[in-house]
Design a protein around this motif. Structure first.
Motif, short mmCIF file in Angstrom:
data_model
loop_
_atom_site.label_atom_id
_atom_site.label_comp_id
_atom_site.label_asym_id
_atom_site.label_seq_id
_atom_site.Cartn_x
_atom_site.Cartn_y
_atom_site.Cartn_z
N VAL A 1 1.76 -17.50 -73.77
CA VAL A 1 2.83 -16.47 -74.52
C VAL A 1 2.76 -15.51 -73.68
O VAL A 1 1.71 -14.31 -73.19
CB VAL A 1 1.28 -15.69 -75.80
CG1 VAL A 1 2.22 -14.57 -76.60
CG2 VAL A 1 0.65 -16.66 -76.29
N ARG A 2 4.57 -14.78 -74.26
CA ARG A 2 5.24 -14.06 -73.51
C ARG A 2 5.95 -12.91 -73.86
O ARG A 2 5.79 -13.53 -75.26
CB ARG A 2 6.39 -14.69 -72.11
CG ARG A 2 6.71 -13.33 -71.69
CD ARG A 2 7.56 -14.71 -70.47
NE ARG A 2 8.45 -15.22 -70.55
CZ ARG A 2 10.16 -14.74 -71.13
NH1 ARG A 2 9.98 -13.80 -71.07
NH2 ARG A 2 10.70 -16.47 -71.54
N HIS A 3 5.50 -11.65 -74.00
CA HIS A 3 6.01 -10.80 -74.81
C HIS A 3 6.93 -10.39 -73.74
O HIS A 3 6.65 -9.37 -72.82
CB HIS A 3 5.07 -9.72 -75.51
CG HIS A 3 6.27 -9.34 -76.63
ND1 HIS A 3 6.50 -9.19 -77.46
CD2 HIS A 3 6.26 -7.43 -76.39
CE1 HIS A 3 7.42 -8.05 -78.34
NE2 HIS A 3 6.83 -7.03 -77.25
N LEU A 4 8.19 -9.73 -74.13
CA LEU A 4 8.76 -8.90 -73.24
C LEU A 4 9.69 -7.84 -74.60
O LEU A 4 10.55 -8.41 -75.35
CB LEU A 4 10.29 -9.77 -72.92
CG LEU A 4 11.50 -9.18 -71.98
CD1 LEU A 4 11.20 -8.50 -70.73
CD2 LEU A 4 12.56 -9.79 -71.36
N ASP A 5 9.68 -6.56 -74.07
CA ASP A 5 11.06 -5.55 -74.63
C ASP A 5 10.94 -4.69 -73.42
O ASP A 5 9.89 -3.78 -72.99
CB ASP A 5 9.13 -4.35 -75.38
CG ASP A 5 10.20 -3.83 -76.49
OD1 ASP A 5 11.40 -3.45 -75.97
OD2 ASP A 5 9.62 -3.02 -77.39
N ASP A 6 12.06 -5.11 -72.85
CA ASP A 6 13.19 -4.23 -72.54
C ASP A 6 14.26 -3.78 -72.63
O ASP A 6 15.04 -4.47 -73.41
CB ASP A 6 12.93 -4.69 -71.12
CG ASP A 6 12.95 -4.57 -69.41
OD1 ASP A 6 12.86 -3.09 -69.69
OD2 ASP A 6 13.58 -5.06 -68.30
N ARG A 7 14.66 -2.60 -71.76
CA ARG A 7 15.77 -1.99 -72.01
C ARG A 7 16.21 -1.59 -70.55
O ARG A 7 15.91 -1.25 -69.75
CB ARG A 7 16.08 -1.00 -73.11
CG ARG A 7 15.38 -0.72 -74.13
CD ARG A 7 15.61 0.91 -74.34
NE ARG A 7 15.40 1.35 -76.19
CZ ARG A 7 13.88 0.77 -76.45
NH1 ARG A 7 12.88 1.35 -76.16
NH2 ARG A 7 13.60 1.39 -78.14
N THR A 8 17.98 -2.37 -70.47
CA THR A 8 18.44 -2.49 -69.25
C THR A 8 19.93 -2.01 -69.28
O THR A 8 20.36 -2.67 -70.16
CB THR A 8 17.88 -3.81 -68.21
OG1 THR A 8 18.58 -4.89 -69.02
CG2 THR A 8 16.60 -3.55 -68.12
N PRO A 9 20.83 -1.32 -69.29
CA PRO A 9 22.53 -0.84 -68.62
C PRO A 9 22.58 -2.59 -68.42
O PRO A 9 22.25 -3.49 -67.27
CB PRO A 9 22.85 -0.17 -68.09
CG PRO A 9 20.65 0.40 -66.98
CD PRO A 9 19.96 -0.51 -67.00
N PHE A 10 23.93 -2.61 -68.71
CA PHE A 10 25.08 -3.67 -68.33
C PHE A 10 25.96 -2.58 -67.43
O PHE A 10 26.97 -2.35 -68.79
CB PHE A 10 25.55 -4.11 -69.41
CG PHE A 10 26.12 -5.53 -69.31
CD1 PHE A 10 25.90 -6.02 -68.09
CD2 PHE A 10 27.73 -5.60 -69.96
CE1 PHE A 10 27.29 -7.03 -68.16
CE2 PHE A 10 28.90 -6.86 -69.46
CZ PHE A 10 28.16 -7.60 -68.74
N TYR A 11 26.25 -3.26 -67.01
CA TYR A 11 27.62 -2.55 -65.48
C TYR A 11 28.21 -2.78 -65.79
O TYR A 11 28.18 -4.27 -65.08
CB TYR A 11 26.38 -2.71 -63.74
CG TYR A 11 25.42 -1.55 -64.08
CD1 TYR A 11 25.46 0.16 -64.21
CD2 TYR A 11 24.19 -2.33 -64.10
CE1 TYR A 11 24.07 0.86 -64.28
CE2 TYR A 11 22.62 -1.28 -64.34
CZ TYR A 11 22.85 0.30 -64.36
OH TYR A 11 21.96 0.71 -63.96
N LEU A 12 29.23 -2.09 -65.81
CA LEU A 12 31.06 -3.09 -65.74
C LEU A 12 32.01 -2.15 -64.65
O LEU A 12 31.27 -1.74 -64.12
CB LEU A 12 31.35 -2.71 -67.00
CG LEU A 12 30.56 -3.79 -68.27
CD1 LEU A 12 29.80 -2.86 -69.52
CD2 LEU A 12 30.89 -4.98 -68.98
N PRO A 13 33.20 -3.42 -64.52
CA PRO A 13 33.70 -2.49 -64.18
C PRO A 13 34.44 -1.12 -63.66
O PRO A 13 34.47 -0.47 -64.84
CB PRO A 13 35.66 -3.29 -63.90
CG PRO A 13 34.32 -4.68 -64.57
CD PRO A 13 33.65 -3.84 -65.57
N VAL A 14 35.14 -0.49 -62.59
CA VAL A 14 34.95 1.04 -62.20
C VAL A 14 36.25 1.11 -61.30
O VAL A 14 37.05 0.13 -61.24
CB VAL A 14 34.37 1.80 -60.88
CG1 VAL A 14 32.43 1.00 -61.44
CG2 VAL A 14 33.37 0.37 -60.11
#
Length: 785
Positions: A209-222
């Motif tokens: 049983v695996r539970h994932l609760d995670d917030r991460t940014p999505f980085y985009l062009p600069v």
């Protein structure tokens, strides 16, 4: 071993296909920053991990598709996600690497597409620890500090709790500001796993049983620009290695919508909430005959909130001109000029704002993709004389929704950009209307609502025939059928009725009813290979594979009436040499890959209307190449590793008609964003009886192109990483990992929203592109017990 269905054991040196293994020691020395970062260690793969922990791009052996559409991501030999390329839901968003992973096995090409779905480019299989691996009990706790102000703890413990019965628990938790400066806590969350397994040598059962609760940014062009010599440099006032246009100034924004504002929360980032339950078993039915079953149920809510820079980076003066034209086109006919003000405080935007005097558009995009899925793989393996036989069936069912809403805003160019309002004035300076509202040029510039259910069933079989002690041939085939059905909302544009602004004049929203989607596809693939093991540690292999990739149901989420999708025929060939000894090892493969009837869609953003436009071409690709993996250890304290891929990836039969009616032919152009040469050289030292290990990774990638026309080159670059690990005591170890050691600018992709067929940024003084992160230092301490 990954890439085959037979149940008999086989060494890597005996395989009739190319396979790379990453053992526990390698994972300890250089813990991957992301799932995609693990793929970077495998020859033949081109990896773009500059997007952060999820939503990255992986390609293998000249395969012309993005994300995980043609490369399988597995956990314990079962797909993490059956279709790894659902819209806005790449497979790596559903998985995190932590210290519960025991090892990684990666197969390129070969039989991967026969025994795993949607994986003609290969399979990367993350194999987890079991409690029975450490009968007496063992575990560790690792703390990692990253100089981007991130704190992470990984832990695991496994033990045999009864004869042949093991229990393992583990996972990670992490908080941090992000690999670019977001101005708030952008990384927050973790993963926990509990595994109960039984293994008596003949029979085994595993419940995980695996539970994932995670917030991460999505980085985009600069934003970037050029110096007088044509070299790519930073825009004044913006650090391309550490800054991002997203950030605290746009942390929480109300985007007007029909029925009330949409609450856009940038702190959510890519937020994955997932629970996966896996049950697998291997049962001895008779001598040499086993039944194997692997089953996984997952339920997940995936949210992706991000600020996508789009359009063109341009001067304030040029933007004033284009905004004035938009004002007049929108009905503000008395406008003769544009005043620019910051949306947060109403102050005037100076002509030299941020030292660069630039503006850019940005899409505040929110996409929600809840997914429930069940996968069941069942097979019988048998050893009969000189034959290792396998036959099986895989069934998968999924239900997913796709909800997307977007508003397009005007931004200044700085780290953590500010929204800019454009006010139209007449010749006397009196306000005649607003082009924007709260910085938004258009509310509701994109909207989708869909719900789709899919069913896949696949039958496969294979035979590995040991003709002589030195020669083995194998055959395998797969037939798969896909059906899906669902509802996709019709769309219309409405005026929200604010007479003081044109930003709400064309809000895309629900139309009249839904369009029903009902599609069926099927395909048959086969492979034949042979291995000549003329020495126990040396051999050669050859393989030919004729396979396919069925369409992704996600392609219909925003376009339910499309008819351009179909089965993609794929042909692959490879010849390889293998040699393994304690002092020298070499695995080299020459390969050929050919895709036919591939649907390529060019989504590009129109600045003037704040609208996505699209065009479609049906094309193919062909790639010839060589990949090699070698290690030399002349003395006990020094070794040298090499991973090399040279390929010549080109489009074939790529013709279409452009917007002006002229025919265009891009046949023979180099595949988008794929280098011809990728080299990874890793010298390493072992000191103090192997208690100290140090490695320097030197990676070089040749020129790539941001578009299919090859009009916007991405320069070659060299990246250097440093990895150190010291065993301080029997139970304590310390690690140091430095990525991009020399803090150099390394572009991995351009700006797809400017056009992937022909980049709208080509030839411009300012443009958007996504670089690798600047220098990141991670220091860790591990206590084992």
């Amino acid at each position: 071993m990954t890439g085959r269905a037979a149940g008999s054991e086989m060494r890597k040196a005996e395989a009739s296909y190319a396979i790379t293994t990453i053992d526990q020691q390698s994972l300890k020395l250089a813990p991957p920053i992301s799932t995609a970062d693990t793929f970077r260690r495998v020859p033949g793969f081109w990896v773009e991990s500059s997007g952060g922990e999820g939503s990255n791009n992986v390609r293998s052996r000249g395969i012309p598709t993005d994300g995980y559409s043609s490369v399988g991501l597995q956990e314990n030999s079962l797909p993490v996600q059956y279709d790894g390329a659902l819209g806005y839901l790449n497979a790596d968003q559903s998985f995190r690497v932590d210290d519960t992973i025991a090892r990684v096995e990666a197969v390129r090409g070969g039989p991967a597409s026969i025994f795993s779905p949607n994986s003609p480019g290969g399979v990367v299989n993350f194999i987890t620890r079991r409690g029975t691996d450490t009968p007496g009990g063992a575990g560790s706790v690792r703390y990692t500090f990253t100089d981007t102000t991130a704190h992470r703890v990984d832990a695991w413990f496994g033990k045999e709790i009864a004869p042949n019965l093991g229990l393992l628990v583990g996972g990670f938790y992490r908080e941090g500001d992000g690999m670019r400066d977001m101005g708030f806590t952008a990384e927050k969350g973790g993963q926990i796993r509990a595994t109960l397994n039984y293994d008596d040598g003949d029979n085994s059962v595993l419940l995980d049983v695996r539970h994932l609760d995670d917030r991460t940014p999505f980085y985009l062009p600069v934003p970037l620009t050029f110096n007088s010599d044509g070299g790519i440099i930073a825009v004044p006032g913006f650090d391309p290695l550490r800054d991002t246009l997203a950030g605290s100034n746009n942390q929480r924004v109300a985007i007007k919508n029909v029925g009330g504002p949409f609450d856009f929360d940038l702190t959510e980032g890519s937020h994955t909430q997932l629970t996966a339950v896996t049950l697998e078993a291997k049962v001895r039915m008779a001598e040499g005959v086993h039944f194997e079953t692997r089953n996984r149920y997952r339920t997940s809510d995936i949210l992706r909130n991000a600020l996508f820079p789009t359009g063109n980076v341009d001067t304030i003066a040029n933007y004033r001109t284009s905004l004035l034209a938009q004002a007049r086109a929108g009905g503000l006919t008395g406008a003769t000029g544009i005043q620019l003000r910051y949306a947060d405080d109403g102050s005037a935007v100076p002509a030299d704002a941020n030292g660069n005097g630039l503006l850019v558009q940005g899409n505040f995009l929110s996409a929600s993709v809840p997914l429930d899925e069940i996968i069941s793989d069942n097979r019988i393996t048998a050893t009969v004389g000189n034959h290792a036989l396998a036959a099986g069936v895989t069934y998968a069912h999924s239900d997913f929704r796709f909800d997307r809403y977007m508003g397009t805003a005007l931004l200044d160019v700085r780290g953590n950009s500010r929204r800019v309002d454009a006010v139209a004035v007449d010749a006397a300076g009196a306000v005649v209307g607003r082009v924007t509202d709260d910085g938004f040029l258009r509310y509701g510039s994109l909207f989708d609502n869909a719900g789709i259910s899919t069913d896949n069933i696949a039958f496969y079989a294979g035979d590995e025939w040991q003709l002589t002690p030195e020669i083995r041939i194998d055959f395998a085939g797969r037939y798969e059928k896909l059906s899906f059905r669902g509802l996709v909302a019709n769309k219309r544009t409405v005026n929200l009725g604010d007479p003081t602004t044109i930003a709400d004049n064309n809000v895309t929203t629900f139309g009249d009813g839904y369009v029903r989607v009902n599609q069926r596809y099927d395909g048959f693939g086969w492979t034949v290979g042979g291995n000549w093991q003329f020495e126990p540690n040396m051999g050669m292999f050859a393989r030919y594979t004729d396979t396919f990739r069925l369409p992704s149901a996600g392609e219909w989420s925003g376009n339910p009436t499309r008819t351009d999708q179909g089965k993609v025929p794929i042909k692959m060939g490879e010849v390889g040499f293998k040699y393994g000894a304690s002092a020298v090892s070499l695995f080299a493969t020459a390969f050929w890959t050919k895709f036919e009837r591939l649907t390529l869609t060019d989504w590009y953003f129109d600045n003037a209307t704040s609208t996505y436009l699209s065009r479609v071409a049906i094309a193919g690709s062909e790639t010839f190449g060589v990949e090699a993996e070698a290690r030399v250890r002349p003395v006990g304290w020094f070794d040298l590793g090499l991973a090399l891929t040279w390929q010549d990836p080109n489009y074939k039969n790529f013709t279409y008609t452009d917007a002006t009616g002229n025919p265009v032919d891009f046949s023979g152009r180099q595949l988008i964003r794929v280098p011809k040469l990728a080299v990874r050289l890793t010298p390493g030292i072992n000191l103090f009886d192997d208690r100290l290990r140090g490695e320097v990774e030197v990676e070089h990638y040749t020129k790539r192109f941001a578009d299919i026309a090859n009009s916007q080159p991405l320069p070659a670059f060299t990246n250097v990483n440093l990895n150190l690990r010291a065993v301080v005591t029997e139970n304590v170890a310390a690690g140091l990992n430095v990525s991009n050691l020399f803090d150099t600018l390394q572009l991995t992709e351009g700006n797809p929203r400017a056009g992937s067929f022909v980049s709208g940024d080509a030839g411009a003084q300012y443009f958007l592109a996504r670089p690798n992160f600047g220098r990141i230092i991670r220091a860790s301490a591990t206590v084992s017990f």
